[in-house]
Design a protein around this motif. Structure first.
Motif: not given
Length: 228
Positions: A73-76, A78-82, A103-104, A161-164
């Motif tokens: 969840v750390k890699y989502l 927080k400022q974008k909709p989930v 903080g989401f 996905k962040q690593l891509e």
């Protein structure tokens, strides 16, 4: 002045409370809204459940596996909709509440989960698409010569996905390095054999010998140092 300050404080408190209220959508509204740009779709079922069918472009973290959930969840953003879901709504409701408290800014739940999605006649992705596993023979052959970077990851894994983009940039600037992909959701035999306990796991080999390993997102500088 006192009354003005109190009124302003009450407005702010009311806004904060409003922001923390659970927000749920029925399946058809949810299906429409997840097509918006920037939306993060989050499946909090187990990997086994995810592989029986999932919503389009969904990332996954098992809410009942707290270390896995807390790490991914750390890699989502927080400022974008989930837009979050599980099988029937229980796990996603608890996960959504935790995210709001941490903080989401916008977390929307799929009311009654995948069960409601199916009842609405909506299609899941990944149903009956089981792939042939990568064999250890093929894996060992792939890492036998030269400098090889193994990436044990999955398209539904948030840190993967962040690593891509990091991997793409690194491989472009280090064309002598060969990439060996291991699908953490499918190639479970290889994953177990190489001792990859989490996603992503990165391993560098030189002529078949492991020289470096990291579990988690690596920087381009770390990768460059590993292949020297």
């Amino acid at each position: 002045m006192y009354r003005f300050l109190m009124a302003a404080l009450l407005v702010c408190m009311g806004g904060a409370l409003q922001a923390q209220q659970p927000q749920q959508e029925d399946a058809r509204t949810f299906a429409k809204d997840i097509q918006q740009p920037g939306v993060q779709v989050f499946d909090v079922r187990t990997a086994e459940e995810y592989n029986t069918g999932h919503l389009p472009k969904a990332l996954q973290a098992d809410y009942t596996n707290k270390p896995e959930f807390n790490e991914r969840v750390k890699y989502l953003d927080k400022q974008k909709p989930v837009y979050i879901y599980c099988l029937s709504g229980g796990r996603s409701s608890k996960a959504a509440q935790w995210m709001r408290e941490n903080g989401f800014t916008k977390v929307v739940e799929l009311e009654n989960g995948v069960n409601a999605w199916k009842q609405a006649g909506l299609q899941l992705e990944g149903v009956n698409t089981k792939k042939t596993q990568l064999t250890m023979e093929a894996y060992n052959k792939g890492i036998a010569k030269g400098v090889v970077l193994t990436d044990v990851g999955a398209e539904w894994c948030p840190p993967c996905k962040q690593l891509e983009p990091v991997l793409a940039a690194f491989l472009k600037s280090h064309q002598q390095v060969k990439l060996m992909k291991v699908d953490g959701g499918n190639d479970t035999d290889v994953m177990k054999a190489v001792g990859a306990k989490g996603l992503p796991t990165l391993i560098v080999y030189k002529n078949g010998r492991e020289v470096w390993r990291k579990q988690g997102v690596a920087t381009a500088e770390e990768l460059a140092a590993a292949v020297k």
